[in-house]
Design a protein around this motif. Structure first.
Motif, PDB file in Angstrom:
ATOM      1  N   GLU A  24       0.809  -1.217   0.000  1.00 14.65           N
ATOM      2  CA  GLU A  24       0.000   0.000   0.000  1.00 14.65           C
ATOM      3  C   GLU A  24       0.844   1.269   0.000  1.00 14.65           C
ATOM      4  OE1 GLU A  24      -3.193   0.160   2.856  1.00 14.65           O
ATOM      5  OE2 GLU A  24      -3.436  -2.014   2.741  1.00 14.65           O
ATOM      6  N   ASN A  25       1.934   1.272   0.784  1.00 17.75           N
ATOM      7  CA  ASN A  25       2.747   2.470   0.897  1.00 17.75           C
ATOM      8  C   ASN A  25       4.210   2.085   0.655  1.00 17.75           C
ATOM      9  OD1 ASN A  25       4.163   4.750   1.682  1.00 17.75           O
ATOM     10  ND2 ASN A  25       2.813   5.202   3.415  1.00 17.75           N
ATOM     11  N   HIS A  26       4.666   2.306  -0.574  1.00 23.28           N
ATOM     12  CA  HIS A  26       6.025   1.924  -0.949  1.00 23.28           C
ATOM     13  C   HIS A  26       7.073   2.692  -0.145  1.00 23.28           C
ATOM     14  CE1 HIS A  26       3.706   0.721  -4.584  1.00 23.28           C
ATOM     15  NE2 HIS A  26       4.418  -0.377  -4.379  1.00 23.28           N
ATOM     16  N   ARG A  27       6.830   3.938   0.113  1.00 23.42           N
ATOM     17  CA  ARG A  27       7.758   4.759   0.885  1.00 23.42           C
ATOM     18  C   ARG A  27       7.912   4.188   2.292  1.00 23.42           C
ATOM     19  NH1 ARG A  27       7.540   8.968   4.485  1.00 23.42           N
ATOM     20  NH2 ARG A  27       9.272  10.447   4.395  1.00 23.42           N
ATOM     21  N   ALA A  28       6.822   3.872   2.939  1.00 24.64           N
ATOM     22  CA  ALA A  28       6.862   3.301   4.288  1.00 24.64           C
ATOM     23  C   ALA A  28       7.599   1.956   4.279  1.00 24.64           C
ATOM     24  CB  ALA A  28       5.451   3.131   4.831  1.00 24.64           C
ATOM     25  N   TYR A  29       7.372   1.157   3.244  1.00 25.84           N
ATOM     26  CA  TYR A  29       8.047  -0.126   3.115  1.00 25.84           C
ATOM     27  C   TYR A  29       9.567   0.091   3.036  1.00 25.84           C
ATOM     28  CZ  TYR A  29       9.363  -4.705   1.214  1.00 25.84           C
ATOM     29  OH  TYR A  29       9.941  -5.937   1.019  1.00 25.84           O
ATOM     30  N   LEU A  30       9.996   1.046   2.216  1.00 28.08           N
ATOM     31  CA  LEU A  30      11.420   1.347   2.067  1.00 28.08           C
ATOM     32  C   LEU A  30      12.035   1.812   3.392  1.00 28.08           C
ATOM     33  CD1 LEU A  30      11.381   3.174  -1.381  1.00 28.08           C
ATOM     34  CD2 LEU A  30      12.571   1.025  -0.860  1.00 28.08           C
ATOM     35  N   PHE A  31      11.346   2.700   4.104  1.00 27.50           N
ATOM     36  CA  PHE A  31      11.891   3.222   5.355  1.00 27.50           C
ATOM     37  C   PHE A  31      11.928   2.145   6.445  1.00 27.50           C
ATOM     38  CE2 PHE A  31      11.545   7.212   3.233  1.00 27.50           C
ATOM     39  CZ  PHE A  31      12.457   8.054   3.855  1.00 27.50           C
ATOM     40  N   LYS A  32      10.900   1.318   6.494  1.00 30.19           N
ATOM     41  CA  LYS A  32      10.882   0.230   7.475  1.00 30.19           C
ATOM     42  C   LYS A  32      12.010  -0.761   7.183  1.00 30.19           C
ATOM     43  CE  LYS A  32       9.223  -2.173  10.882  1.00 30.19           C
ATOM     44  NZ  LYS A  32       9.539  -1.783  12.230  1.00 30.19           N
ATOM     45  N   THR A  33      12.227  -1.070   5.914  1.00 24.47           N
ATOM     46  CA  THR A  33      13.307  -1.977   5.517  1.00 24.47           C
ATOM     47  C   THR A  33      14.661  -1.369   5.878  1.00 24.47           C
ATOM     48  OG1 THR A  33      11.958  -2.851   3.710  1.00 24.47           O
ATOM     49  CG2 THR A  33      14.326  -3.237   3.587  1.00 24.47           C
ATOM     50  N   ALA A  34      14.859  -0.084   5.581  1.00 22.91           N
ATOM     51  CA  ALA A  34      16.118   0.600   5.906  1.00 22.91           C
ATOM     52  C   ALA A  34      16.346   0.633   7.415  1.00 22.91           C
ATOM     53  CB  ALA A  34      16.120   2.010   5.328  1.00 22.91           C
ATOM     54  N   ALA A  35      15.283   0.852   8.186  1.00 23.48           N
ATOM     55  CA  ALA A  35      15.412   0.864   9.650  1.00 23.48           C
ATOM     56  C   ALA A  35      15.836  -0.511  10.163  1.00 23.48           C
ATOM     57  CB  ALA A  35      14.098   1.298  10.294  1.00 23.48           C
ATOM     58  N   ASN A  36      15.229  -1.571   9.630  1.00 23.26           N
ATOM     59  CA  ASN A  36      15.598  -2.935  10.043  1.00 23.26           C
ATOM     60  C   ASN A  36      17.040  -3.266   9.648  1.00 23.26           C
ATOM     61  OD1 ASN A  36      13.090  -3.395  11.171  1.00 23.26           O
ATOM     62  ND2 ASN A  36      12.264  -4.379   9.343  1.00 23.26           N
ATOM     63  N   LEU A  37      17.433  -2.877   8.444  1.00 27.42           N
ATOM     64  CA  LEU A  37      18.801  -3.127   7.994  1.00 27.42           C
ATOM     65  C   LEU A  37      19.806  -2.362   8.858  1.00 27.42           C
ATOM     66  CD1 LEU A  37      18.240  -2.999   4.126  1.00 27.42           C
ATOM     67  CD2 LEU A  37      18.875  -5.019   5.466  1.00 27.42           C
TER      68      LEU A  37
END
Length: 173
Positions: free
Chosen positions: A50-63
């Motif tokens: 639904e929210n590609h930006r949120a997905y990217l930021f959540k992935t970056a935070a986990n990494l």
């Protein structure tokens, strides 16, 4: 689909990179940003997000979190000073030395096998296995005097054919 990724990359790369720099080490922020986009690209159903930006930021935070934990573990178990490759010493001898040693052993055995079998065994038990003359005598079923005489005979033969330098200090104990 590639068009969507291209748009997302151009739209969010700079702010995702800045986010990754704040979350982790500046040196790995670029890697984290690239990995986040790579994971987005590998998602099995990109349209379902639904929210590609949120997905990217959540992935970056986990990494970033994983990288930080990895660095803590590494620093906890790593030595205080970095070890240079030149400081590491291989416990195995160089190939040339191993070949030379093998040739010396073969030469030694060739000369030793020229002797009668009981003399060979007496010498090996005494000088290589470290048994005393009485122990050699008992092992071979001979007298202690014979054991001593056989070892001496083997010594004379080896010195005659190989020389003192070849035998070295290892066998003269």
């Amino acid at each position: 689909m590639n068009n969507l990724l291209d748009i997302l990359f151009r739209r969010h790369k700079k702010e995702l990179l800045a986010f990754a720099e704040r979350q982790s080490n500046v040196n790995i922020a670029e890697d984290i940003t690239q990995e986040a986009f790579l994971r987005l690209m590998q998602h099995p159903n990109l349209a379902a997000i639904e929210n590609h930006r949120a997905y990217l930021f959540k992935t970056a935070a986990n990494l970033s979190k994983n990288a930080h934990e990895h660095e803590q573990i590494r620093s906890r178990y790593a030595p205080d000073e970095a070890i240079e490759l030149e400081q590491l010493v291989c416990p195995l001898p160089a190939l040339e030395f191993a070949i030379a040693a093998q040739q010396q052993i073969e030469c030694f055995l060739a000369v030793l096998t020229q002797l009668p079998e009981v003399v060979q065994h007496a010498f090996i038990l005494s000088k290589l296995d470290g048994l005393s003359y009485p122990e050699v005598a008992e092992a071979l079923g001979i007298s202690g005097k014979s054991a001593q005489r056989y070892v001496f005979k083997a010594w004379q033969h080896l010195i005659q054919h190989l020389g003192n330098d070849f035998l070295g200090d290892n066998l003269t104990r």
